[in-house]
Design a protein around this motif. Structure first.
Motif, PDB file in Angstrom:
ATOM      1  N   TYR A  61       1.030  -1.126  -0.169  1.00  0.00           N
ATOM      2  CA  TYR A  61       0.024   0.066   0.021  1.00  0.00           C
ATOM      3  C   TYR A  61       0.873   1.303  -0.191  1.00  0.00           C
ATOM      4  O   TYR A  61       1.807   1.490   0.818  1.00  0.00           O
ATOM      5  N   VAL A  62       0.480   2.185  -1.002  1.00  0.00           N
ATOM      6  CA  VAL A  62       1.313   3.299  -1.047  1.00  0.00           C
ATOM      7  C   VAL A  62       0.571   4.536  -1.242  1.00  0.00           C
ATOM      8  O   VAL A  62      -0.564   4.462  -1.771  1.00  0.00           O
ATOM      9  N   SER A  63       0.820   5.819  -0.809  1.00  0.00           N
ATOM     10  CA  SER A  63       0.323   7.035  -0.861  1.00  0.00           C
ATOM     11  C   SER A  63       1.475   8.023  -1.405  1.00  0.00           C
ATOM     12  O   SER A  63       2.688   7.847  -0.962  1.00  0.00           O
ATOM     13  N   ILE A  64       1.031   8.565  -2.461  1.00  0.00           N
ATOM     14  CA  ILE A  64       2.042   9.682  -2.924  1.00  0.00           C
ATOM     15  C   ILE A  64       1.781  10.922  -2.224  1.00  0.00           C
ATOM     16  O   ILE A  64       0.869  11.450  -2.093  1.00  0.00           O
ATOM     17  N   LEU A  65       2.938  11.512  -1.440  1.00  0.00           N
ATOM     18  CA  LEU A  65       3.037  12.537  -0.537  1.00  0.00           C
ATOM     19  C   LEU A  65       3.330  13.865  -1.696  1.00  0.00           C
ATOM     20  O   LEU A  65       4.597  14.161  -1.859  1.00  0.00           O
ATOM     21  N   GLU A  66       2.307  14.508  -2.252  1.00  0.00           N
ATOM     22  CA  GLU A  66       2.574  15.477  -3.209  1.00  0.00           C
ATOM     23  C   GLU A  66       2.627  16.876  -2.453  1.00  0.00           C
ATOM     24  O   GLU A  66       3.788  17.586  -2.774  1.00  0.00           O
ATOM     25  N   LEU A  67       1.827  17.323  -1.604  1.00  0.00           N
ATOM     26  CA  LEU A  67       1.833  18.720  -1.320  1.00  0.00           C
ATOM     27  C   LEU A  67       2.769  18.508   0.062  1.00  0.00           C
ATOM     28  O   LEU A  67       2.791  17.613   0.638  1.00  0.00           O
ATOM     29  N   GLY A  68       3.407  19.694   0.395  1.00  0.00           N
ATOM     30  CA  GLY A  68       4.299  19.691   1.295  1.00  0.00           C
ATOM     31  C   GLY A  68       3.626  19.515   2.736  1.00  0.00           C
ATOM     32  O   GLY A  68       4.064  18.815   3.743  1.00  0.00           O
ATOM     33  N   ARG A 284      -7.804  14.216   3.700  1.00  0.00           N
ATOM     34  CA  ARG A 284      -6.960  14.867   2.622  1.00  0.00           C
ATOM     35  C   ARG A 284      -7.051  14.212   1.422  1.00  0.00           C
ATOM     36  O   ARG A 284      -6.360  13.072   1.345  1.00  0.00           O
ATOM     37  N   LYS A 285      -7.644  14.744   0.166  1.00  0.00           N
ATOM     38  CA  LYS A 285      -7.639  13.871  -0.737  1.00  0.00           C
ATOM     39  C   LYS A 285      -6.318  13.471  -1.483  1.00  0.00           C
ATOM     40  O   LYS A 285      -6.172  12.543  -2.309  1.00  0.00           O
ATOM     41  N   GLY A 286      -5.320  14.376  -1.334  1.00  0.00           N
ATOM     42  CA  GLY A 286      -3.894  14.185  -1.916  1.00  0.00           C
ATOM     43  C   GLY A 286      -3.442  12.901  -1.290  1.00  0.00           C
ATOM     44  O   GLY A 286      -2.277  12.388  -1.910  1.00  0.00           O
ATOM     45  N   LEU A 287      -3.929  12.480  -0.130  1.00  0.00           N
ATOM     46  CA  LEU A 287      -3.289  11.080   0.571  1.00  0.00           C
ATOM     47  C   LEU A 287      -4.040  10.092   0.298  1.00  0.00           C
ATOM     48  O   LEU A 287      -4.306   9.083   1.092  1.00  0.00           O
ATOM     49  N   ARG A 288      -4.437   9.723  -0.859  1.00  0.00           N
ATOM     50  CA  ARG A 288      -5.100   8.585  -1.353  1.00  0.00           C
ATOM     51  C   ARG A 288      -4.173   7.489  -1.275  1.00  0.00           C
ATOM     52  O   ARG A 288      -2.947   7.550  -1.522  1.00  0.00           O
ATOM     53  N   ILE A 289      -4.773   6.260  -0.999  1.00  0.00           N
ATOM     54  CA  ILE A 289      -4.035   5.117  -0.709  1.00  0.00           C
ATOM     55  C   ILE A 289      -4.176   4.291  -1.915  1.00  0.00           C
ATOM     56  O   ILE A 289      -5.631   4.031  -2.230  1.00  0.00           O
ATOM     57  N   PHE A 290      -3.063   3.572  -2.466  1.00  0.00           N
ATOM     58  CA  PHE A 290      -3.088   2.774  -3.731  1.00  0.00           C
ATOM     59  C   PHE A 290      -2.665   1.357  -3.152  1.00  0.00           C
ATOM     60  O   PHE A 290      -2.046   1.204  -2.522  1.00  0.00           O
ATOM     61  N   ASP A 291      -3.656   0.367  -3.802  1.00  0.00           N
ATOM     62  CA  ASP A 291      -3.054  -0.921  -3.641  1.00  0.00           C
ATOM     63  C   ASP A 291      -2.080  -1.342  -4.845  1.00  0.00           C
ATOM     64  O   ASP A 291      -2.501  -1.642  -6.035  1.00  0.00           O
ATOM     65  N   ALA A 292      -0.816  -1.183  -4.485  1.00  0.00           N
ATOM     66  CA  ALA A 292       0.206  -1.303  -5.599  1.00  0.00           C
ATOM     67  C   ALA A 292       0.538  -2.708  -5.867  1.00  0.00           C
ATOM     68  O   ALA A 292       0.674  -3.542  -5.038  1.00  0.00           O
TER      69      ALA A 292
END
Length: 486
Positions: A61-68, A284-292
């Protein structure tokens, strides 16, 4: 020259002394937790990922941390969820509002029995000798190590700098550029962010547009192995081995005060509230969790500094993936500088696949943090465009869509106006430029829309030959397409 030679002889480089940890740090875990760790969705997902592996699966499981601000929220949340250990490895730890706020959180974790280890590259000291002594004395469960110091003191002064530049050039140039945060050996964050207000939306003049990835699952074990190699290396010395830090440490009488100035606490009120929630992705919608589908952590080891090819694992893996790419490479880097081998490789790729596309996203001159580095890269751009067909896109320092890249930009603009002593917004002709200048610092790529990388490697000769680097490779179409969009 004789004088410089004499000065060089006066400066020694400390080697790791385990006795120092016993005398000054005394890592002793307190098993009684006065404050329980918070519940975290990421902790539960890590457990699920291990069960996936036991059943023969590879999903993590991963989240892309885009915003600071999202990246800071994720870090504080994970620190508060820690049960056993927190390990942080970084190139820069700055003594500013971010460094102090995060350090206070680490101290609180140590107070409830969590073992905390902080590993910083010594090229950028985390404070002056007094502040470093305070950090060292903050708690017995918190240990701080510096990697490859240039001298046995924290403050060398101008003479020491020039001495290092002349007599220790190789050591000065070969640095630990890896960035990691590990919680309980189950959850990890890797990417390009250092610990400084410019990386976490807390600077009114200048902000880095950076990117991390949060991983929950078995691949974090490789992150743990990477951290341990650097932590146990003979070049990693305890912060209290520096003589001026030792002197300050011995005179400290009370080191229990918080590090963050109370007047700056308002900057973290929302983070403080949201970090205790179970699910960050719900707020926070930017902290979406992906099932990689597949996650792999690749890293250089300290052996790279000695010229050992086996220590340069990251570049080998990078070349391996590029060789197998057939459609396109989309990537982002602060510095578009290529070695001859890379330029030759891109030309060969175009010969092999005439429709192969390379899209590069980087800084323009006005948004670059190092103008001289931009000047070096500018020399190659005509050749790159004409002979390899790279499409180069440069970012502006004040893009029209800057709201998409900075959390609470209006708040930063208001703070900038306040600091400038301006009482009326209408007095500023171009209000957007009252906010921070934006500079790309992310280091990522996507191959054929299928494989994604988020890491610390700048894809330049320095990262390839001098610094140690690391990154997370994710084989998953959904994650790759999201990263390509970003």
């Amino acid at each position: 020259m004789l004088g410089c030679g004499f000065l060089a002889g006066c400066s020694s480089i400390p080697q790791r002394e385990l006795e120092n940890a016993v005398k000054y740090q005394r890592l002793k875990r307190n098993e009684i937790h006065n404050v329980a760790p918070i519940l975290s969705e990421y902790q539960d997902l890590a457990s699920r990922a291990w069960k996936n592996r036991e059943r023969g699966g590879s999903e993590e499981y991963v989240s892309i941390l885009e915003l600071g601000d999202d990246a800071l929220l994720a870090r504080i949340h994970l620190i508060r969820s820690a049960v056993q250990s927190i390990d942080i490895q970084t190139y820069i730890w700055k003594d500013d509002v971010i460094g102090r706020f995060v350090f206070d959180e680490l101290v609180k974790a140590a107070e409830r029995g969590v073992l905390v280890r902080l590993l910083c590259d010594a090229m950028n000291m985390p404070g002056d000798p007094h502040q470093m002594a305070r950090m060292a004395k903050a708690h017995r469960n918190l240990e701080i190590v510096l990697y490859k110091p240039l001298a046995d003191v924290a403050e060398e002064g101008p003479i020491g700098f020039w001495q290092g530049l002349i007599f220790k050039t190789k050591r000065m140039n070969r640095r630990m550029h890896n960035k990691l945060m590990l919680v309980d050996g189950r959850i990890g964050i890797a990417g390009g962010r250092n610990y400084e207000d410019r990386y976490f939306d807390r600077n009114t003049a200048f902000l880095f547009r950076d990117r991390d990835v949060l991983v929950a699952g078995p691949s974090v074990m490789d992150m743990v192995d990477s951290f341990e190699l650097f932590w146990q290396d003979s070049e990693a010395v305890f912060i209290t081995q520096l003589k001026d830090v030792q002197a300050e440490f011995d005179t400290l009488r009370n080191a229990s005060e918080p590090f963050l100035n109370p007047e700056n606490a308002w900057m973290f009120e929302e983070i403080d509230e949201l970090a205790n929630g179970y699910s960050l992705s719900s707020v926070r919608k930017g902290l979406r969790i992906f099932d990689a589908d597949s996650v792999q952590f690749i890293y250089d080891t300290p052996r790279k500094f000695s010229g050992d090819k086996e220590g340069n694992q990251f570049d080998e893996w990078f070349e391996y993936l590029i060789d197998r790419s057939q459609e396109r490479l989309v990537y982002q880097t602060p510095y578009l500088i290529y070695s001859r081998d890379v330029r030759r490789g891109l030309k060969e790729k175009r010969k092999q696949y005439p429709n192969y596309r390379v899209v590069a996203s980087s800084n323009g001159l006005a948004s670059a943090d190092h103008v001289h580095v931009y000047a070096l890269s500018f020399k190659h751009r005509k050749e790159l465009y004409k002979k390899t067909g790279i499409d180069i896109y440069e970012s502006r320092p004040f893009p029209a869509d800057q709201d998409d890249y900075v959390y609470n930009l209006d708040g930063l603009v208001d703070l900038a106006i306040q600091q400038a002593g301006i009482s009326n917004r209408n007095d500023i002709a171009e209000i957007d430029r009252a906010g921070p200048k934006l500079c790309i610092h992310a280091k990522c790529f996507v191959l054929d829309g299928k494989v994604a990388l988020i890491g610390s490697h700048n894809f330049d000769p320095r990262s390839a030959k001098l610094n140690t680097e690391c990154g997370v490779f994710i084989k998953d179409v959904e994650v790759a397409q999201e990263l390509e969009r970003l």
